[in-house]
Write an enzyme that holds these catalytic residues in place. Structure first.
Site, PDB file in Angstrom:
ATOM      1  N   ASP A   1      54.074  42.656  41.706  1.00  0.00           N
ATOM      2  CA  ASP A   1      52.850  42.232  41.337  1.00  0.00           C
ATOM      3  C   ASP A   1      53.219  40.800  40.392  1.00  0.00           C
ATOM      4  OD1 ASP A   1      50.011  41.841  40.970  1.00  0.00           O
ATOM      5  OD2 ASP A   1      50.279  42.737  38.915  1.00  0.00           O
TER       6      ASP A   1
ATOM      7  N   ASP B   1      50.491  38.987  38.063  1.00  0.00           N
ATOM      8  CA  ASP B   1      49.746  38.905  36.736  1.00  0.00           C
ATOM      9  C   ASP B   1      49.484  40.372  36.037  1.00  0.00           C
ATOM     10  OD1 ASP B   1      49.136  36.259  37.873  1.00  0.00           O
ATOM     11  OD2 ASP B   1      46.818  36.341  37.781  1.00  0.00           O
TER      12      ASP B   1
END
Length: 357
Positions: free
Chosen positions: A11, A13
């Site tokens: 991922d 953010d």
């Protein structure tokens, strides 16, 4: 079908970079901040053989609420920073939709990673999803791979590196045929506590020599057709042990790969070993009697022949002397000492110019 690879689906953010707590958008350069230790950690994971794939949801990307240009400036800066430090992402997968759009690519749905799953690219045992949200863990579950929930305090990047690069080198093999029922457990990073029961006392002693001098733990139990002879018990034990050793070694990254020994006791025992992935045996030893204890001397060659087949190693092994017991014992001891050198972890590099063993 492509060769399966160790892949980390990461991922963005909240995992690679800090996610702004108010609007959850990194849409200006001054909002770009890396998570602690992310760069040295990604470098170590690359060295350990992992490929890196970024997988991120970016709500409304390309719309008035999140213009593409606002996204591109900090994202490109982030990618430039990673690249300048040697971090290479093999792919960047972005879902630009809102949750209400009900698209097929928004995590935890599989649309973004569909090509990896259908193309046979993923080593399901070794790959993982890394992210800070439950949707990342749900994506991992949907992909049938491991999920690691990132948190800078409780599961930071240094913790993740330790978790992914220090897996115990342990393997268990169960082999059942009409002649034998064998259970083998090896732990290459533990010593002592060997438990060996084959029904052949002298053979048990020889197997213990391999484990003791090899510096690993061995638990082995065999029920074989000894009412006929020792052939199947010895042969199948070698096949199961070789398979277990090979599985415990994994991708062999960081091992010594090679080993050699010379004289042992009053016998001249010589052993040279290469964990090459290619089975080959050169064996030179002769015996003056048909049995030592309850082990047929003709089965000594056959043991090492079968072991090299499933361990997939190149082995040159020889011994000379006047006492058959000592000759056989020197062969097993020499192999154990040589194996110890070859399986010792010395770093992270794969000891092969081919890139695979």
């Amino acid at each position: 079908m492509s060769k399966q690879q160790k892949i980390l689906f990461i991922d963005r953010d909240g995992t690679l970079i800090v996610e702004p707590p108010v609007d959850f958008q990194v849409d200006r350069l001054d909002k770009l901040k890396l998570e602690p230790y992310v760069i040295p950690s990604l470098l170590k994971l690359q060295e350990a053989g992992y490929r890196l794939v970024m997988v991120t949801n970016q709500d409304g990307l390309g719309t008035s609420s999140y213009p593409q240009a606002d996204f591109d400036a900090p994202h490109n800066m982030m990618m430039d920073i990673f690249e300048s430090q040697g971090v290479k992402f093999n792919d960047v997968l972005i879902c630009p939709h809102f949750e209400r759009d009900n698209c097929s690519c928004r995590k935890p749905k599989l649309g973004l990673v569909k090509e990896y799953l259908q193309g046979g690219k993923v080593d399901f045992k070794s790959s993982a999803v890394i992210g800070d949200r439950m949707t990342d863990l749900q994506l991992a579950e949907n992909m049938a791979i491991r999920g690691i929930q990132y948190h800078p305090q409780t599961m930071g990047w240094l913790d993740i590196v330790k978790d992914l690069t220090t897996k115990p080198r342990v393997a268990q093999v169960v082999r059942k045929t009409k002649e034998t029922d064998i259970q083998v457990l090896v732990n290459l990073d533990q010593t002592g506590g060997n438990q060996i029961e084959t029904g052949l006392g002298f053979f048990d002693h020889m197997l213990d020599q391999i484990a003791t001098h090899g510096g690993f733990q061995l638990q082995l139990k065999v029920v074989g057709d000894l009412h006929i002879d020792d052939h199947h018990t010895v042969e199948d034990t070698a096949l199961a042990l070789g398979q277990a050793l090979r599985e415990a070694l994994g991708d062999k990254r960081g091992i010594g790969r090679f080993g050699f020994t010379l004289p042992m006791d009053e016998c001249l025992a010589q052993c040279a070993l290469d964990l090459s992935g290619r089975p080959y045996l050169k064996f030179d030893a002769s015996f003056s009697r048909p049995q030592v204890g309850d082990l047929s001397t003709e089965m000594v060659y056959h043991f090492f022949r079968s072991l090299t087949d499933t361990l997939a190693c190149t082995l040159h092994l020889s011994s000379s002397g006047d006492n058959d017991h000592h000759i056989i014992e020197s062969l097993f001891k020499a192999f154990g000492r040589t194996l110890r050198q070859a399986i010792t972890v010395q770093g992270n590099d794969l000891p092969s110019s081919k890139g695979v063993l």
